[in-house]
Design a protein around this motif. Structure first.
Motif, PDB file in Angstrom:
ATOM      1  N   VAL A   1      81.934   5.246   8.924  1.00 26.06           N
ATOM      2  CA  VAL A   1      81.074   4.162   9.411  1.00 26.06           C
ATOM      3  C   VAL A   1      79.861   4.011   8.498  1.00 26.06           C
ATOM      4  CG1 VAL A   1      79.786   3.259  11.380  1.00 26.06           C
ATOM      5  CG2 VAL A   1      81.856   4.607  11.764  1.00 26.06           C
ATOM      6  N   GLY A   2      79.321   5.122   8.026  1.00 24.40           N
ATOM      7  CA  GLY A   2      78.205   5.054   7.092  1.00 24.40           C
ATOM      8  C   GLY A   2      78.598   4.417   5.774  1.00 24.40           C
ATOM      9  N   VAL A   3      79.805   4.696   5.295  1.00 29.53           N
ATOM     10  CA  VAL A   3      80.297   4.070   4.063  1.00 29.53           C
ATOM     11  C   VAL A   3      80.400   2.563   4.257  1.00 29.53           C
ATOM     12  CG1 VAL A   3      82.207   3.963   2.414  1.00 29.53           C
ATOM     13  CG2 VAL A   3      81.518   6.169   3.393  1.00 29.53           C
ATOM     14  N   MET A   4      80.940   2.141   5.400  1.00 28.21           N
ATOM     15  CA  MET A   4      81.034   0.712   5.692  1.00 28.21           C
ATOM     16  C   MET A   4      79.654   0.068   5.716  1.00 28.21           C
ATOM     17  SD  MET A   4      82.747  -1.299   8.970  1.00 28.21           S
ATOM     18  CE  MET A   4      81.704  -0.489  10.204  1.00 28.21           C
ATOM     19  N   ALA A   5      78.702   0.689   6.395  1.00 25.21           N
ATOM     20  CA  ALA A   5      77.358   0.118   6.496  1.00 25.21           C
ATOM     21  C   ALA A   5      76.696   0.029   5.130  1.00 25.21           C
ATOM     22  CB  ALA A   5      76.508   0.954   7.454  1.00 25.21           C
ATOM     23  N   ALA A   6      76.892   1.040   4.292  1.00 26.08           N
ATOM     24  CA  ALA A   6      76.326   1.005   2.944  1.00 26.08           C
ATOM     25  C   ALA A   6      76.919  -0.145   2.137  1.00 26.08           C
ATOM     26  CB  ALA A   6      76.573   2.336   2.241  1.00 26.08           C
ATOM     27  N   ALA A   7      78.222  -0.377   2.293  1.00 29.27           N
ATOM     28  CA  ALA A   7      78.876  -1.464   1.561  1.00 29.27           C
ATOM     29  C   ALA A   7      78.317  -2.817   1.988  1.00 29.27           C
ATOM     30  CB  ALA A   7      80.386  -1.415   1.795  1.00 29.27           C
ATOM     31  N   TYR A   8      78.193  -3.032   3.285  1.00 32.83           N
ATOM     32  CA  TYR A   8      77.671  -4.319   3.763  1.00 32.83           C
ATOM     33  C   TYR A   8      76.207  -4.501   3.370  1.00 32.83           C
ATOM     34  CZ  TYR A   8      81.755  -5.882   6.345  1.00 32.83           C
ATOM     35  OH  TYR A   8      83.007  -6.341   6.676  1.00 32.83           O
ATOM     36  N   ARG A   9      75.448  -3.425   3.350  1.00 30.70           N
ATOM     37  CA  ARG A   9      74.045  -3.518   2.940  1.00 30.70           C
ATOM     38  C   ARG A   9      73.939  -3.911   1.466  1.00 30.70           C
ATOM     39  NH1 ARG A   9      69.511  -1.991   5.517  1.00 30.70           N
ATOM     40  NH2 ARG A   9      67.672  -1.573   4.241  1.00 30.70           N
ATOM     41  N   LEU A  10      74.782  -3.322   0.627  1.00 31.32           N
ATOM     42  CA  LEU A  10      74.799  -3.701  -0.786  1.00 31.32           C
ATOM     43  C   LEU A  10      75.260  -5.148  -0.969  1.00 31.32           C
ATOM     44  CD1 LEU A  10      76.305  -0.473  -2.395  1.00 31.32           C
ATOM     45  CD2 LEU A  10      73.961  -1.321  -2.656  1.00 31.32           C
ATOM     46  N   ALA A  11      76.223  -5.563  -0.152  1.00 34.19           N
ATOM     47  CA  ALA A  11      76.689  -6.952  -0.223  1.00 34.19           C
ATOM     48  C   ALA A  11      75.573  -7.918   0.150  1.00 34.19           C
ATOM     49  CB  ALA A  11      77.894  -7.152   0.679  1.00 34.19           C
ATOM     50  N   ASP A  12      74.780  -7.567   1.154  1.00 31.43           N
ATOM     51  CA  ASP A  12      73.641  -8.415   1.542  1.00 31.43           C
ATOM     52  C   ASP A  12      72.658  -8.569   0.391  1.00 31.43           C
ATOM     53  OD1 ASP A  12      74.614  -8.810   4.101  1.00 31.43           O
ATOM     54  OD2 ASP A  12      73.458  -7.158   4.969  1.00 31.43           O
ATOM     55  N   ALA A  13      72.503  -7.501  -0.399  1.00 29.69           N
ATOM     56  CA  ALA A  13      71.582  -7.526  -1.543  1.00 29.69           C
ATOM     57  C   ALA A  13      72.245  -8.117  -2.788  1.00 29.69           C
ATOM     58  CB  ALA A  13      71.095  -6.114  -1.844  1.00 29.69           C
ATOM     59  N   ARG A  14      73.470  -8.604  -2.647  1.00 37.08           N
ATOM     60  CA  ARG A  14      74.245  -9.202  -3.744  1.00 37.08           C
ATOM     61  C   ARG A  14      74.488  -8.212  -4.877  1.00 37.08           C
ATOM     62  NH1 ARG A  14      72.002 -15.489  -4.042  1.00 37.08           N
ATOM     63  NH2 ARG A  14      72.395 -15.959  -1.833  1.00 37.08           N
ATOM     64  N   GLU A  15      74.585  -6.947  -4.506  1.00 39.91           N
ATOM     65  CA  GLU A  15      74.898  -5.911  -5.474  1.00 39.91           C
ATOM     66  C   GLU A  15      76.365  -5.484  -5.394  1.00 39.91           C
ATOM     67  OE1 GLU A  15      72.156  -2.652  -5.151  1.00 39.91           O
ATOM     68  OE2 GLU A  15      70.431  -3.987  -4.930  1.00 39.91           O
ATOM     69  N   LEU A  16      77.103  -6.069  -4.454  1.00 39.45           N
ATOM     70  CA  LEU A  16      78.507  -5.721  -4.255  1.00 39.45           C
ATOM     71  C   LEU A  16      79.218  -6.927  -3.662  1.00 39.45           C
ATOM     72  CD1 LEU A  16      80.433  -3.234  -4.485  1.00 39.45           C
ATOM     73  CD2 LEU A  16      79.916  -2.770  -2.078  1.00 39.45           C
ATOM     74  N   ASP A  17      80.384  -7.220  -4.173  1.00 41.65           N
ATOM     75  CA  ASP A  17      81.189  -8.336  -3.682  1.00 41.65           C
ATOM     76  C   ASP A  17      82.321  -7.779  -2.819  1.00 41.65           C
ATOM     77  OD1 ASP A  17      82.737 -10.561  -3.205  1.00 41.65           O
ATOM     78  OD2 ASP A  17      83.045 -11.076  -5.325  1.00 41.65           O
ATOM     79  N   LEU A  18      82.248  -8.016  -1.525  1.00 39.70           N
ATOM     80  CA  LEU A  18      83.249  -7.464  -0.621  1.00 39.70           C
ATOM     81  C   LEU A  18      84.619  -8.117  -0.783  1.00 39.70           C
ATOM     82  CD1 LEU A  18      81.267  -6.984   2.719  1.00 39.70           C
ATOM     83  CD2 LEU A  18      81.525  -5.423   0.779  1.00 39.70           C
ATOM     84  N   ASP A  19      84.662  -9.258  -1.428  1.00 40.38           N
ATOM     85  CA  ASP A  19      85.939  -9.935  -1.624  1.00 40.38           C
ATOM     86  C   ASP A  19      86.515  -9.711  -3.016  1.00 40.38           C
ATOM     87  OD1 ASP A  19      86.096 -11.153   0.986  1.00 40.38           O
ATOM     88  OD2 ASP A  19      84.430 -12.419   0.353  1.00 40.38           O
ATOM     89  N   ALA A  20      85.851  -8.880  -3.804  1.00 39.38           N
ATOM     90  CA  ALA A  20      86.359  -8.579  -5.142  1.00 39.38           C
ATOM     91  C   ALA A  20      87.596  -7.693  -5.046  1.00 39.38           C
ATOM     92  CB  ALA A  20      85.285  -7.871  -5.960  1.00 39.38           C
ATOM     93  N   PRO A  21      88.566  -7.898  -5.927  1.00 41.20           N
ATOM     94  CA  PRO A  21      89.761  -7.045  -5.905  1.00 41.20           C
ATOM     95  C   PRO A  21      89.430  -5.643  -6.420  1.00 41.20           C
ATOM     96  CG  PRO A  21      89.836  -8.550  -7.771  1.00 41.20           C
ATOM     97  CD  PRO A  21      88.641  -8.943  -6.959  1.00 41.20           C
ATOM     98  N   ILE A  22      89.971  -4.653  -5.742  1.00 38.13           N
ATOM     99  CA  ILE A  22      89.790  -3.260  -6.108  1.00 38.13           C
ATOM    100  C   ILE A  22      91.140  -2.693  -6.547  1.00 38.13           C
ATOM    101  CG2 ILE A  22      89.177  -0.967  -5.248  1.00 38.13           C
ATOM    102  CD1 ILE A  22      86.780  -2.793  -5.410  1.00 38.13           C
ATOM    103  N   ASP A  23      91.154  -2.026  -7.686  1.00 38.05           N
ATOM    104  CA  ASP A  23      92.387  -1.360  -8.122  1.00 38.05           C
ATOM    105  C   ASP A  23      92.698  -0.214  -7.173  1.00 38.05           C
ATOM    106  OD1 ASP A  23      92.738  -2.991 -10.367  1.00 38.05           O
ATOM    107  OD2 ASP A  23      91.437  -1.724 -11.594  1.00 38.05           O
ATOM    108  N   VAL A  24      93.882  -0.222  -6.604  1.00 43.66           N
ATOM    109  CA  VAL A  24      94.271   0.812  -5.635  1.00 43.66           C
ATOM    110  C   VAL A  24      94.968   1.946  -6.378  1.00 43.66           C
ATOM    111  CG1 VAL A  24      95.604   1.341  -3.563  1.00 43.66           C
ATOM    112  CG2 VAL A  24      94.475  -0.891  -3.798  1.00 43.66           C
TER     113      VAL A  24
END
Length: 281
Positions: free
Chosen positions: A50-73
């Motif tokens: 849950v903390g990882v998810m919250a960190a991701a959304y917080r970075l997305a809000d700051a435009r430092e991370l694109d949640l819709d960007a493709p990630i190599d699996v």
């Protein structure tokens, strides 16, 4: 019955379980109605996701991370051990084969975050941690006001664990994190609402949910390994304000991933007690 009295009546059953049982229960604002060893550290298992998810959304809000960007699996990752190196994850150890099916291709980070929560995917977690960064995931706890929790390694990074680089949570900090998400302080209001929707889609309803009336809405994340059974939920009664219940159990009584053990039964009992006391929390 007052909430504290209702929970105190459970003390003989809680004390009878070997190990450590931590509880935090209260509304979305104000002081908790009941706590028991809420600041005691536990290994988090999957609740750290849950903390990882919250960190991701917080970075997305700051435009430092694109949640819709493709990630190599991929399934090999850099260890957080001081010695470095890489480790390979184990497919059979994961609870979500849908992410493994995309190995060698790509998947949107937003989808990976969802699988990390609703199916508790370990592979999705490490991919998300790689995108978010360990420093940001660890700093999230302090950002929301937690005091005793850390995110320092990914899932199955046993070399880091053996070197003393490990994750830790408390029941109180999980409650603080869920409260921050519910109140829109962990991230933007829009991001917080999306995270609540993800948590409400949780597919593993094997511990706290069993103690609540069938169909009760919850925004929930649990975690389990041998010796660990944790679960934190925002519970939404239709006749009382929403409240948070966070329970962490470190005990040999936690031994069934499917919830067929004494630890899960105790979590269900604690949830049932919280429900009975919901008007006085």
């Amino acid at each position: 019955m007052a909430a504290n009295d209702a929970f105190q009546a459970l003390e003989p059953a809680i004390s009878a379980l070997p190990g450590t049982v931590s509880v935090w229960c209260g509304r979305l604002e104000g002081e908790p109605a009941y706590t028991r060893l809420a600041d005691e550290p536990h290994y988090p298992a999957s609740t750290m996701k849950v903390g990882v998810m919250a960190a991701a959304y917080r970075l997305a809000d700051a435009r430092e991370l694109d949640l819709d960007a493709p990630i190599d699996v991929h399934s090999d990752f850099a260890s957080q051990s001081p010695k470095g190196g890489r480790f390979e994850m184990t497919e059979s150890y994961d609870s979500d084969l849908a992410v493994w099916a995309k190995r060698g291709s790509t998947a949107p980070l937003r989808w990976l975050l969802r699988r990390m929560i609703v199916r508790s995917s370990n592979l999705a977690t490490n991919l998300a941690l790689e995108a978010v960064g360990y420093d940001a995931a660890d700093a999230l706890w302090e950002t929301v006001g937690a005091t005793g929790s850390r995110t320092r390694r990914g899932m199955e990074d046993f070399a880091a664990r053996d070197a003393g680089v490990d994750n830790v949570i408390t029941a109180g900090d999980l409650a603080v994190l869920f409260r921050a998400i519910a109140n829109g302080t962990a991230a933007s209001e829009r991001s917080s609402l999306e995270m609540i929707d993800v948590l409400r889609a949780q597919e593993f309803q094997v511990d706290l949910a069993r103690g609540l009336p069938e169909g009760t809405p919850t925004a929930l994340k649990n975690g389990w390994i041998d010796g660990i059974r944790h679960s934190t939920a925002i519970i939404y009664p239709d006749d009382a304000p929403a409240y948070i219940l966070s329970v962490c159990v470190t005990s040999p009584a936690a031994h069934s991933q499917r919830g067929e053990d004494e630890a899960c039964a105790l979590l269900a009992t604690i949830a049932a007690t919280s429900w009975e006391a919901r008007h006085s929390l």
